[in-house]
Design an enzyme around this catalytic site. Structure first.
Site, PDB file in Angstrom:
ATOM      1  N   TYR A 297       0.838  -1.205   0.000  1.00 17.44           N
ATOM      2  CA  TYR A 297       0.000   0.000   0.000  1.00 17.44           C
ATOM      3  C   TYR A 297       0.866   1.246   0.000  1.00 17.44           C
ATOM      4  CZ  TYR A 297       1.003   0.619   4.982  1.00 17.44           C
ATOM      5  OH  TYR A 297       1.643   0.821   6.186  1.00 17.44           O
ATOM      6  N   CYS A 298       0.231   2.366  -0.379  1.00 20.94           N
ATOM      7  CA  CYS A 298       0.879   3.683  -0.325  1.00 20.94           C
ATOM      8  C   CYS A 298      -0.147   4.670   0.236  1.00 20.94           C
ATOM      9  CB  CYS A 298       1.388   4.084  -1.723  1.00 20.94           C
ATOM     10  SG  CYS A 298       0.069   4.321  -2.933  1.00 20.94           S
ATOM     11  N   ARG A 299      -0.095   5.908  -0.189  1.00 14.05           N
ATOM     12  CA  ARG A 299      -1.049   6.895   0.311  1.00 14.05           C
ATOM     13  C   ARG A 299      -2.414   6.734  -0.343  1.00 14.05           C
ATOM     14  NH1 ARG A 299      -2.829  11.580  -1.544  1.00 14.05           N
ATOM     15  NH2 ARG A 299      -1.203  11.705  -3.092  1.00 14.05           N
TER      16      ARG A 299
ATOM     17  N   ILE B  30      -3.563   4.047   2.140  1.00 14.86           N
ATOM     18  CA  ILE B  30      -3.774   4.249   3.572  1.00 14.86           C
ATOM     19  C   ILE B  30      -4.804   5.345   3.835  1.00 14.86           C
ATOM     20  CG2 ILE B  30      -1.925   5.907   4.024  1.00 14.86           C
ATOM     21  CD1 ILE B  30      -1.389   4.024   6.601  1.00 14.86           C
TER      22      ILE B  30
ATOM     23  N   GLY C  22      -2.863   4.747  -3.605  1.00 17.13           N
ATOM     24  CA  GLY C  22      -2.954   3.603  -4.501  1.00 17.13           C
ATOM     25  C   GLY C  22      -2.100   3.696  -5.749  1.00 17.13           C
TER      26      GLY C  22
END
Length: 128
Positions: free
Chosen positions: A88-90, A116, A92
């Site tokens: 995951y990242c901020r 996230i 997507g």
């Protein structure tokens, strides 16, 4: 050169209707991601910057910044190939890039499609 290839690939995928399934990783929503990472054998991978990671991340997540030139080398040296990687990242975008790199290197990858940000908006827990 690699970035140019990824840009060209993305443009072609948009024109030809590629999906995450064709990219060989599964992009899932928050509830499904939470269920996947409840399996303790799944490796949680946060691909944001160290500052973003430090501000709050999913518990037990490993941090490898996908924007760094050494992402592929670090990921392949640190992550086990016999385990599913939940990335995951901020929002997507970066996690989809990381998922593509990992899949190219033989990993089984599940990607959090809304990052996230979606995780937090759904009331899920983060740690610092």
């Amino acid at each position: 050169m690699k970035k140019l290839f990824m840009i060209i690939s993305a443009v072609l995928c948009n024109l030809l209707g590629c999906t995450a399934q064709q990219q060989k990783f599964e992009s899932i929503d928050t509830e499904a991601f939470e269920q996947v990472i409840s399996d303790t054998s799944v490796v949680r991978l946060d691909v944001r910057t160290i500052d973003e990671y430090s501000s709050g991340h999913i518990a037990n997540a490993v941090n490898i910044d996908v924007t760094k030139d050494d992402f592929e080398a670090r990921a392949t040296s640190l992550l086990p190939k016999d385990k599913t990687i939940a990335v995951y990242c901020r929002s997507g975008r970066r996690s989809k890039k990381a998922a593509g790199i990992l899949v190219e290197n033989g990993y089984k990858v599940i990607e959090l499609n809304n990052g996230i940000t979606g995780w937090i908006n759904a009331g899920k827990e983060t740690v610092r």
